[in-house]
Write a protein that holds these residues in place. Structure first.
Motif, PDB file in Angstrom:
ATOM      1  N   ILE A  81       0.764  -1.148   0.117  1.00 37.12           N
ATOM      2  CA  ILE A  81      -0.119  -0.092   0.212  1.00 37.12           C
ATOM      3  C   ILE A  81       0.820   1.226   0.034  1.00 37.12           C
ATOM      4  O   ILE A  81       2.147   1.128   0.266  1.00 37.12           O
ATOM      5  N   LYS A  82       0.170   2.427  -0.362  1.00 33.22           N
ATOM      6  CA  LYS A  82       1.217   3.762  -0.269  1.00 33.22           C
ATOM      7  C   LYS A  82       0.604   4.394   0.924  1.00 33.22           C
ATOM      8  O   LYS A  82      -0.909   4.629   0.887  1.00 33.22           O
ATOM      9  N   ILE A  83       1.229   5.039   1.738  1.00 31.24           N
ATOM     10  CA  ILE A  83       0.813   5.961   2.821  1.00 31.24           C
ATOM     11  C   ILE A  83       1.409   7.349   2.592  1.00 31.24           C
ATOM     12  O   ILE A  83       2.501   7.321   2.086  1.00 31.24           O
ATOM     13  N   LEU A  84       0.900   8.011   3.177  1.00 30.98           N
ATOM     14  CA  LEU A  84       1.395   9.610   3.013  1.00 30.98           C
ATOM     15  C   LEU A  84       2.439   9.668   4.222  1.00 30.98           C
ATOM     16  O   LEU A  84       2.126   9.333   5.266  1.00 30.98           O
ATOM     17  N   LYS A  85       3.543  10.177   3.928  1.00 32.84           N
ATOM     18  CA  LYS A  85       4.786  10.207   4.461  1.00 32.84           C
ATOM     19  C   LYS A  85       5.259  11.618   4.477  1.00 32.84           C
ATOM     20  O   LYS A  85       6.517  11.627   3.693  1.00 32.84           O
ATOM     21  N   PRO A  86       4.801  12.792   4.601  1.00 35.82           N
ATOM     22  CA  PRO A  86       5.428  13.892   4.339  1.00 35.82           C
ATOM     23  C   PRO A  86       6.502  14.610   4.963  1.00 35.82           C
ATOM     24  O   PRO A  86       6.957  13.945   5.911  1.00 35.82           O
ATOM     25  N   THR A  87       7.130  15.346   4.259  1.00 32.86           N
ATOM     26  CA  THR A  87       8.439  15.837   4.661  1.00 32.86           C
ATOM     27  C   THR A  87       8.074  17.381   4.348  1.00 32.86           C
ATOM     28  O   THR A  87       7.442  17.901   3.721  1.00 32.86           O
ATOM     29  N   PRO A  88       9.077  18.449   5.148  1.00 30.02           N
ATOM     30  CA  PRO A  88       8.655  19.773   4.884  1.00 30.02           C
ATOM     31  C   PRO A  88       9.109  20.007   3.207  1.00 30.02           C
ATOM     32  O   PRO A  88       7.945  21.128   3.084  1.00 30.02           O
ATOM     33  N   LYS A  89       9.912  19.510   2.652  1.00 29.48           N
ATOM     34  CA  LYS A  89       9.922  19.961   1.431  1.00 29.48           C
ATOM     35  C   LYS A  89       8.855  19.273   0.287  1.00 29.48           C
ATOM     36  O   LYS A  89       8.742  19.640  -0.682  1.00 29.48           O
ATOM     37  N   ARG A  90       8.396  18.019   0.756  1.00 34.53           N
ATOM     38  CA  ARG A  90       7.787  17.143  -0.015  1.00 34.53           C
ATOM     39  C   ARG A  90       6.215  16.940   0.806  1.00 34.53           C
ATOM     40  O   ARG A  90       6.159  15.735   1.467  1.00 34.53           O
ATOM     41  N   PRO A  91       5.202  17.902   0.955  1.00 35.28           N
ATOM     42  CA  PRO A  91       4.361  17.632   1.843  1.00 35.28           C
ATOM     43  C   PRO A  91       3.096  16.579   1.456  1.00 35.28           C
ATOM     44  O   PRO A  91       2.586  15.981   2.115  1.00 35.28           O
TER      45      PRO A  91
END
Length: 135
Positions: A81-91
């Motif tokens: 599955i794909k989950i959201l794992k945001p970073t400051p540069k890639r929200p």
């Protein structure tokens, strides 16, 4: 409760990677991706009662890491599955991880085999353990 020496992997990640080179993606799912699954993290947080396996102190539900006590294993579930794992540069950053929740439901024995190879620890405790691990 495990003894501290039981938390130090007998085989290094590098050696396990070499051993499982013919099943590289399955091994990576276990060694690098599984611990990012929210279901897996919640499972271990509850199982440990929110206590670090190394220092026996309370862990923060959002900041703990799952430490591998055994790298000699590979994921049997090919579904991801794909989950959201945001970073400051890639929200909007998404990562692909094995579907551990599906595995727990459909393959409970295999899920148990996987889960017994990781324990929740503080990030600093994981660093301390890594310094004691074989090369």
């Amino acid at each position: 409760m495990r003894k501290r020496e039981e938390l130090i992997p007998k085989m290094s990640s590098l050696k396990a990677s070499e051993k499982h080179k013919n099943h590289k993606n399955q091994w990576k799912n276990f060694s690098r991706r599984m611990q990012k699954h929210p279901f897996t993290r919640e499972f271990h947080f509850k199982l440990s009662n929110g206590i670090c396996a190394w220092c026996d102190k309370t862990i923060d539900k959002e900041k703990f890491v799952l430490h591998h006590i055994d790298y000699d294993h590979k994921c049997i579930n090919q579904n991801s599955i794909k989950i959201l794992k945001p970073t400051p540069k890639r929200p909007n950053r998404k990562i692909q991880i094995p579907n551990c929740e599906e595995c727990a439901r459909n393959y409970p024995l295999e899920f148990s085999e996987c889960m017994k190879r990781v324990v929740p620890v503080h990030q600093i405790c994981n660093f301390i353990i890594s310094k004691k691990s074989p090369e």
